[in-house]
Design a protein around this motif. Structure first.
Motif, short mmCIF file in Angstrom:
data_model
loop_
_atom_site.label_atom_id
_atom_site.label_comp_id
_atom_site.label_asym_id
_atom_site.label_seq_id
_atom_site.Cartn_x
_atom_site.Cartn_y
_atom_site.Cartn_z
N ALA A 32 81.34 98.56 76.80
CA ALA A 32 82.49 99.44 76.67
C ALA A 32 82.28 100.46 75.56
O ALA A 32 82.65 101.64 75.69
N VAL A 33 81.68 100.04 74.45
CA VAL A 33 81.40 100.97 73.36
C VAL A 33 80.34 101.99 73.79
O VAL A 33 80.47 103.19 73.51
N ILE A 34 79.31 101.53 74.47
CA ILE A 34 78.27 102.45 74.97
C ILE A 34 78.90 103.50 75.87
O ILE A 34 78.62 104.70 75.74
N ASN A 35 79.74 103.06 76.78
CA ASN A 35 80.39 104.00 77.69
C ASN A 35 81.33 104.94 76.93
O ASN A 35 81.42 106.14 77.24
N GLY A 36 82.03 104.41 75.93
CA GLY A 36 82.94 105.23 75.15
C GLY A 36 82.25 106.30 74.33
O GLY A 36 82.82 107.34 74.03
N ALA A 37 80.99 106.03 73.97
CA ALA A 37 80.22 106.97 73.17
C ALA A 37 79.30 107.84 74.01
O ALA A 37 78.51 108.62 73.47
N SER A 38 79.40 107.74 75.33
CA SER A 38 78.42 108.40 76.20
C SER A 38 78.43 109.91 76.10
O SER A 38 77.41 110.56 76.32
N GLY A 39 79.56 110.50 75.73
CA GLY A 39 79.60 111.96 75.61
C GLY A 39 79.22 112.47 74.25
O GLY A 39 79.13 113.69 74.04
N ALA A 40 78.99 111.56 73.29
CA ALA A 40 78.67 111.97 71.92
C ALA A 40 77.17 112.19 71.77
O ALA A 40 76.36 111.55 72.46
N THR A 41 76.81 113.10 70.90
CA THR A 41 75.39 113.39 70.66
C THR A 41 74.85 112.75 69.39
O THR A 41 73.64 112.70 69.18
N ALA A 42 75.74 112.25 68.53
CA ALA A 42 75.29 111.64 67.27
C ALA A 42 74.59 110.32 67.55
O ALA A 42 75.04 109.52 68.37
N PRO A 43 73.47 110.04 66.87
CA PRO A 43 72.74 108.79 67.09
C PRO A 43 73.46 107.59 66.49
O PRO A 43 74.18 107.71 65.48
N VAL A 44 73.29 106.43 67.11
CA VAL A 44 73.79 105.17 66.59
C VAL A 44 72.61 104.22 66.42
O VAL A 44 71.84 104.02 67.37
N GLN A 45 72.45 103.66 65.24
CA GLN A 45 71.39 102.69 64.97
C GLN A 45 72.02 101.34 64.68
O GLN A 45 72.92 101.24 63.85
N ILE A 46 71.53 100.30 65.35
CA ILE A 46 72.04 98.94 65.16
C ILE A 46 71.05 98.16 64.28
O ILE A 46 69.84 98.31 64.40
N GLY A 47 71.60 97.32 63.41
CA GLY A 47 70.79 96.69 62.38
C GLY A 47 70.01 95.47 62.81
O GLY A 47 70.40 94.33 62.51
N PHE A 48 68.89 95.68 63.46
CA PHE A 48 67.92 94.62 63.72
C PHE A 48 66.73 94.88 62.81
O PHE A 48 65.76 95.55 63.18
N GLN A 49 66.80 94.32 61.59
CA GLN A 49 65.88 94.71 60.52
C GLN A 49 64.45 94.24 60.73
O GLN A 49 63.53 94.77 60.11
N ARG A 50 64.23 93.26 61.61
CA ARG A 50 62.86 92.78 61.78
C ARG A 50 61.93 93.86 62.33
O ARG A 50 60.72 93.81 62.13
N ARG A 51 62.50 94.87 62.98
CA ARG A 51 61.70 95.99 63.46
C ARG A 51 61.07 96.78 62.31
O ARG A 51 60.15 97.58 62.54
N PHE A 52 61.54 96.55 61.08
CA PHE A 52 61.07 97.30 59.93
C PHE A 52 60.30 96.41 58.95
O PHE A 52 59.95 96.86 57.86
N ASP A 53 60.04 95.18 59.33
CA ASP A 53 59.26 94.25 58.51
C ASP A 53 57.78 94.50 58.75
O ASP A 53 57.33 94.65 59.89
N ALA A 54 56.99 94.52 57.67
CA ALA A 54 55.57 94.87 57.78
C ALA A 54 54.82 93.92 58.72
O ALA A 54 53.96 94.35 59.50
#
Length: 334
Positions: free
Chosen positions: A102-124
């Motif tokens: 529902a949030v994805i659909n609600g934001a579908s017309g927006a152009t601003a990026p949304v980043q979700i906090g899955f921090q392991r993607r940034f672990d060395a």
């Protein structure tokens, strides 16, 4: 840049500290449901304070960081992107897959990026494991072992609102598996038990679980999580390939000891909690968000990514209750 931050609990205060030290950030404006806590954090870090979210949104901010309770995430994300602000939000987007969609659909017309906090993607270590898997140097990866073991369970009020162990914790392992391999989960088989506090069982949850994930290329991934690992905070991701194998988290502070005589590795003090283990990764993910907010570009971890791991979590919970495998298409909402 002026960055607005909502929620100054433990992770929110850490994010505020990180943001205040980034060279692109000129000021950080804090708000929290507990005004005294917001003021205390602002005084400690040299930040500004807004006494409400509405005031924060009127303060001329360039981006929004959300570190509040899960029930507030959907509204805050949507208000941010609808105002044209890049948004960073701690996981999850919403309490379940339907709410996330529902949030994805609600934001579908927006152009601003949304980043979700899955921090392991940034672990060395996780970054290096991904590079090894994608390079082909491991050969075909046939088995993955993902482990997240907490030193102790959270309090009863947290468990009651957590959405269950799969949604609260296992999603980090699910996201790491998807991100590292580039493959999707096609089927799950999961089990869970209670070996500790009665309040976890009373909430309909488990304190120890295991899930077998079959990926779309046939790779088998085994996920093991527990609320009880007094030895320390243990997070690892092992990739076993036909030619070579690697592990993220296999370092001198891993809270696991060898039973072999005369073996001293690992010798360092065990990681005590998630910030101890992933401090650098949390800082790197905020730096990546600020870079995207300042210069544009794609989010390194989207709301769609969060939705995909929620599908896996919900399939695992169904499997645990049925004692049977569950194919992912059974739970996916499109």
């Amino acid at each position: 840049m002026r960055i607005g931050l909502v929620g100054v609990g433990r992770i929110g205060a850490f994010h505020a500290c990180t943001l205040s030290r980034l060279p692109q950030v000129g000021s950080v404006i804090l708000t929290d449901a507990d005004a005294a806590r917001a003021q205390a954090a602002a005084d400690q870090l040299g930040c500004e304070v807004a006494w409400s979210f509405d005031e924060l949104m009127r303060s001329g901010i360039d981006a929004l960081v959300v570190a509040t309770t899960t029930d507030t995430h959907p509204d805050l994300i949507l208000r941010g992107v609808q105002a044209g602000l890049p948004v960073f939000c701690e996981k999850p987007v919403a309490a379940d897959a339907a709410g996330t969609l529902a949030v994805i659909n609600g934001a579908s017309g927006a152009t601003a990026p949304v980043q979700i906090g899955f921090q392991r993607r940034f672990d060395a270590g996780f970054i290096a494991a991904r590079a090894a898997a994608r390079s082909g140097s491991l050969g075909p990866v046939h088995t993955i072992r993902a482990t997240t073991l907490d030193p102790a369970p959270p309090p009863p009020d947290y468990i009651a609102g957590s959405g269950g162990f799969f949604r609260d914790c296992s999603v980090h392992d699910f996201d790491a598996i998807r991100w590292v391999t580039g493959h999707e989960v096609s089927e799950v088989y999961a089990a869970g038990v209670n070996r500790g506090a009665d309040y976890i069982r009373a909430a309909g949850d488990v304190d120890t679980l295991s899930a077998l994930l079959t990926l779309d290329d046939g790779t088998l991934a085994v996920v093991s999580n527990s609320r009880y690992n007094a030895a320390g905070y243990d997070v690892r991701l092992e990739l076993l390939g036909a030619r070579a194998s690697v592990s993220a988290g296999l370092d001198s502070r891993m809270p696991l000891r060898s039973a072999e005589p005369d073996t001293t590795f690992p010798a360092g003090p065990p990681y005590s909690h998630f910030l101890d283990r992933f401090r650098d990764a949390y800082q790197a993910e905020l730096a990546a968000f600020v870079a995207v907010a300042a210069a544009g570009g794609d989010s390194p971890c989207t709301m769609q990514d969060a939705l995909e791991v929620f599908y896996i979590a919900e399939a695992c919970e169904i499997s645990r209750q049925r004692h049977a495998p569950v194919p992912l298409p059974e739970v996916c909402l499109r």
